[in-house]
Each structure stands twice: as C-alpha cells, then as structure tokens.
Write an enzyme that holds these catalytic residues in place. Structure first.
Site, PDB file in Angstrom:
ATOM      1  N   ASN A  60      73.981 101.806  16.556  1.00  0.00           N
ATOM      2  CA  ASN A  60      74.134 100.418  16.110  1.00  0.00           C
ATOM      3  C   ASN A  60      72.862  99.977  15.385  1.00  0.00           C
ATOM      4  OD1 ASN A  60      74.580  97.714  15.783  1.00  0.00           O
ATOM      5  ND2 ASN A  60      74.705  97.224  17.945  1.00  0.00           N
ATOM      6  N   LEU A  84      73.380  91.566  22.347  1.00  0.00           N
ATOM      7  CA  LEU A  84      73.257  92.867  23.008  1.00  0.00           C
ATOM      8  C   LEU A  84      73.035  92.778  24.507  1.00  0.00           C
ATOM      9  CD1 LEU A  84      71.062  94.823  20.393  1.00  0.00           C
ATOM     10  CD2 LEU A  84      73.539  94.888  20.653  1.00  0.00           C
ATOM     11  N   ASN A 127      77.983 103.538  22.150  1.00  0.00           N
ATOM     12  CA  ASN A 127      77.225 102.768  21.159  1.00  0.00           C
ATOM     13  C   ASN A 127      75.831 102.531  21.707  1.00  0.00           C
ATOM     14  OD1 ASN A 127      76.159 100.204  19.930  1.00  0.00           O
ATOM     15  ND2 ASN A 127      78.027 100.396  18.723  1.00  0.00           N
ATOM     16  N   CYS A 133      73.235  95.048  14.485  1.00  0.00           N
ATOM     17  CA  CYS A 133      73.471  93.821  15.259  1.00  0.00           C
ATOM     18  C   CYS A 133      72.754  92.653  14.586  1.00  0.00           C
ATOM     19  CB  CYS A 133      72.983  93.957  16.691  1.00  0.00           C
ATOM     20  SG  CYS A 133      73.198  92.402  17.605  1.00  0.00           S
ATOM     21  N   GLY A 165      88.409  94.899  16.817  1.00  0.00           N
ATOM     22  CA  GLY A 165      87.378  94.122  17.504  1.00  0.00           C
ATOM     23  C   GLY A 165      87.887  92.827  18.086  1.00  0.00           C
TER      24      GLY A 165
END
Lengths: 248, 329
Positions: free
Chosen positions: B153, B98, B125, B156, B291
């Site tokens: 999110n 992140l 996001n 993660c 992605g």
C-alpha cells in the site's frame, strides 16, 4: 427476502412528527435479530449512499419503532416517507444494554434523541419488576417527547430543559438530586452529556455512544473509540460500553 | 491491443461464441493472478472487509476469489480521530488512517482467526513509514504459507507521511518495490494512488523494480464541509473518496496503466455490480477489487459472484480471461 440474514425488508405503517424536528417511524418486518435494547438498525434510503443507523426505540412482535431527529438530508427524506413505503434494513446491529446488571433501582438518563433506546430498555427493566427512574434532557419544551409513554410503563420521570421552558432548568445532571437511591445508571445522549453523567454518578453503569458510521457492522473501522481495553468499534463492540471501559 | 495474460488465451474478438452466437456451457469465471488461480476475479478491497470474520458470519466467504486484509503496519495504530466518515453523492469519504493492531498482533491473532473461516490464499496488504518497515511487514506476512500475495500500500491518502508519499514518486516507488521484492518470495502487487500526476510513470517504475502486479486505484483525496459548523466534516479535514462516484476514474486509470505496463492489474474503484466487473476487465483488469460496496451491502461480493455467470451469458462471454483488455484497440 433472504432468510436468516441481517438484511431485511420492512414496510412503514406509521411515520409522524412527535416533537420539534423529531419523528417516530413504525415499521413491520422480521425483527427476530433485534435481541436486546440498545441495539440499532441501519436503513438504506433511496438516493443516499450510506445507510443511516437508528437505535431501536421499541420492538413488539414484528413491529419496530424508530425515533430520530431530522438533522440532515437523509433523515429529512426518511421523515417524508409515506405509509406503505418499503425500506431495506440491516437489523440486530451492535451490542445493547444488559438488563440483568442493574439490581433493583436503575436510573436512566437520556438526552434528546438519545432517549429512544432507553424506552425499549425501560420496558425490559419494568417487565422484570425493577423500580425505574428516568431523567429526560432537552433543549426546550417543544423538543420533549415520550414523557407520558415512559410514565405509562411506571417509570418515575424528571424532565430538564436547557432554557427552563419545561421541568427543571438546566442539564440532566441538575436533576440527579431527585433520585438518591439508584443502584445503576444507563445513559444515552450526546458525548458531553455522557461525560457529565459519568463524572456525576457514583454507581456503575452502561453508556451508549453515537458516532458517524460507515458500515455499521464492524468492517470499516470508521467509528473507532479508545477504551480501557484498547481500540473498540462503536458499531460492533458497542454502541453500549460499561462505565469502567470508557476513556474520554 | 489484447495481450495474453498468463493463461488467458489471446482472442481479438474479446470473447468466444458458438455458431448461433450463444456461449456454450457454463461461463468460466476463473482468472489467474500472478500465477495463482482464482475461482472468480472478485477480491474485497483492503480496508473494506476487515479481517474477513465479520463477513464470514453473514455468508461463506470461501466463494471469493480471495480477499485483501486490512493494511498492517509494524506498530499498532489507532488511526485518525473521528469523525472519519462523510457521505457524498454516489460515494463516501473515509479518513480511517490505517487503524490496525500492528504486525505482531496480526500474525498472532487476526491471521489465525481468518484461517478458521477462509481456506484459500489470502492477500496481505502492508503499509509502512519507511522502506525498512515495509520490508519487515511484507517479509513477516509473506512467510505465512496461506498468504498468496503481498499488496504494497503506497497509496493511503490519510496518513501524514509514508504511505502515499511512496506512491507519488517513481524513484521512491522503484526503490521500495525492489527492496521488498528482494526480501519476499511471494508475488508483490503494488497498490497505486490516483492522487498523482502520472500513474503510468509510477506503474512503469514498479514494473522495472520487479513488481508482479499492480492494484489500482486507492481512494481519491476529497473533502466535505459541514454547513452548520462551517468546518470540514472529517476530523482529518480530507479523506479518500470511494464508491460508484470514482468508477469512471478508476476505469480510465486501469485502461492507461494496461497500456503502459505488462503486469496483471487488480482493478479497484467503485465496482458494485457484475457489469462493473466486466467493464473493469475490458479496461485491462485481470482481477477486480470491490470496496465501498461491501460497506453498504455486506452481501455485495456474494451478490456479484452469483450474478456474474448470468451477466457473462447476456454479453456472450464464455471465459472471463478472454476479455481482459478487450476494450483496447
């Protein structure tokens, strides 16, 4: 292929071993996006998901020379490719060395496969009439490559090997005493070498870093590095950083 | 079971053909996501598209349905130490953790830069380490008129606490979704983790809490070990697997979640071709995230969008909305 894109097809014209585990691949294609020494290309290899980043060793017209060590399965596969093989490359990635920053007498310091981008750099520096010196660091004599090629450019060269089998025994920093009047430093090699050079040289300079990359063009943040100016991406903000920007 | 999703007409055949069996006219790639119409279902997934500006140098990103911004936390985060990337068969592991410049910078710098190159609604996001932080981040980004959706999110795999923690517990996912929903006017899409025992239960909790949509899957937790050092390749030891290797897992989870909830689903995981997009929509996706494909081919989304109408023709699909969930009985 698509015009004006960073993605281009290149054909291999030569692929040969030049030292222990070190190969030189010459490719032909559109090199117009390679604009400065120290930039890199990333190569798509059949059967491997991620592209492999390689710094540009030389660019001459439509010819591109890459030098790499066969450290893993991808580079081993690349070393096996025959003349005529076509590869998909992303070209002109990263920010390279600034030739103009170095005044009259730059010192180049490279370790192992950190040397290739310094060849392209040395070509540009000598073309501007600069007095260029180079320290080449290797583990042992069988790993040495491009010593003569640098000398042909008029570069004053010192070789070091860790085991003393060629040139000065020791690391690149052990040869610094041979070159006293240098005005600027350009370095590329393993991080420990870069740090030693950073600590041992008194001039300003530029350092090219290596990092495992995901995309190579600034999207995934896989290769981030802390710098004086905050978080930078080795691929798209680097791979070359100014001495004053670097944090260890 | 083919159910009506917003404007998509119910069609038990899954698609329409004329009397010759060939679709008529230009295939219709439009879809609707939580009431916002997209020109096509293609959405670069968060974390693989940065803030769009790198890709905008390569092609006009306004051809996208939308894109999901790199996840924002309240404070700046460097993320994990490197190496953060490892390769594997048909995919890769990442343990970025992140990295982002923090909410204040995203609002002041990154979002204005995006707006220079992208004129459609943007998906924001957001991550966090507490319910309050998620609410703060979602509310601040949701206030921007060009933000069309908030993607929460909760999945993660690369941060020690927060993130995926919320995605592993139906009750925590419920609380978080409800709190964010109450504070934010924009549609809330909850991004789910595959690293959980029962994704259908998490989905149902999000739906009950008022989520407007779901996106799945985030990456699957994995590892590689370097034979030379005999230690994990990634400094974080584990990372999230993405790429074509995860596509069948993602497809199965989209299929399961489609049966569990009525929310529109953004199907994500290993999509790299127009055929994958159609497969994902047949499983139940209303829109499709792309992605890792962006990282190995920066033109991946453009290539998918350009080839989508031809592939639709090949399979006799007139309107994409007609095929959503078409694989269900």
């Amino acid at each position: 292929m698509k015009e004006n894109t960073i993605e281009q097809k290149f054909e291999i014209t030569e692929n040969r071993k030049i030292a222990d585990m070190v190969y030189e691949t010459v490719l032909v294609g559109d090199t117009s996006r390679v604009t400065s020494p120290g930039q890199f290309v990333s190569v798509s290899l059949g059967g491997f998901f991620l592209r492999r980043p390689f710094s540009v060793c030389d660019k001459s017209g439509g010819r591109l020379t890459l030098i790499y060590k066969t450290v893993g399965s991808g580079t081993k596969y690349m070393s096996s490719l025959k003349k005529g093989s076509v590869l998909n490359l992303l070209t002109g990635l990263g920010n390279g060395f600034e030739v103009k920053n170095s005044k009259d007498s730059p010192l180049l310091i490279g370790g192992g496969v950190g040397l290739p981008p310094l060849y392209f750099l040395a070509k540009c520096l000598t073309a501007e009439g600069k007095d260029v010196a180079l320290i080449m660091g290797f583990g042992k004599s069988s790993e040495v490559f491009y010593e003569e090629k640098f000398k042909e450019l008029g570069v004053r060269v010192a070789v070091t090997t860790a085991d003393g089998s060629r040139g000065i025994k020791g690391f690149v920093t052990d040869a610094l005493g041979l070159f006293t009047g240098y005005t600027y430093t350009y370095a590329c090699g393993p991080e420990q070498m870069l740090k030693a050079v950073w600590e041992s040289t008194r001039t300003d300079g530029e350092y090219s870093f290596e990092e495992r990359m995901g995309c190579g063009f600034g999207a995934c943040m896989g290769c981030s590095r802390k710098t004086v100016g905050g978080y930078k991406k080795v691929c798209s903000d680097g791979p070359v950083f100014k001495k004053g920007e670097i944090l260890w | 079971m083919v159910r009506k999703i917003e404007n998509g007409a119910q069609n038990p055949m899954g698609y329409r053909k004329n009397s010759t069996g060939q679709p008529e006219g230009n295939p219709d790639t439009r879809v609707s996501l939580c009431g916002v119409e997209l020109d096509n279902p293609i959405i670069p997934a968060s974390g693989t598209f940065g803030y769009g500006v790198e890709f905008a140098k390569l092609y006009d990103i306004n051809i996208l349905g939308t894109f999901s911004m790199k996840s924002a936390t309240k404070e700046p985060r460097f993320g994990n130490i490197t190496p953060r990337i490892a390769e594997c068969a048909s995919g890769m592991l990442n343990a970025v953790g992140l990295q982002n410049p923090g909410l204040e910078s995203v609002l002041a710098h990154e979002l204005p830069e995006i707006k220079k190159v992208f004129k459609k609604k943007i998906m924001a996001n957001v991550s966090g380490f507490s319910v309050d932080e998620y609410v703060t981040n979602a509310a601040a980004l949701g206030d921007d008129p060009q933000i069309g959706w908030i993607e929460l999110n909760i999945s993660c795999p690369n941060v020690k606490r927060g993130g995926e923690h919320f995605g592993n517990s139906p009750s925590d996912a419920f609380t978080l979704t409800r709190e964010v929903k109450q504070a934010v006017q924009k549609p809330i899409i909850v991004k789910l983790s595959p690293n959980t025992g029962d994704i259908a239960a998490i989905s149902a909790a999000c739906e009950e809490a008022g989520a407007d949509g779901l996106s799945l899957i985030n990456t699957i937790k994995g590892m590689r070990i370097d034979l030379k050092t005999q230690k994990p390749v990634l400094a974080n030891k584990t990372g999230g697997l993405s790429g074509p290797a995860v596509f069948p897992v993602a497809l199965r989870m989209v299929y399961e979640v489609y049966e569990a909830v009525k929310l529109p689903i953004v199907g994500i995981g290993g999509v790299s071709t127009a055929e994958d997009v159609i497969e994902m929509m047949l499983a139940g996706a209303a829109a499709v995230g792309v992605g890792a494909a962006n990282l190995i081919n920066p033109y991946a989304c453009r290539d998918i969008i350009e080839s989508l109408p031809g592939v639709m023709r090949e399979y006799g699909i007139t309107r994409l909305t007609d095929i959503i969930g078409g694989a269900h009985n």
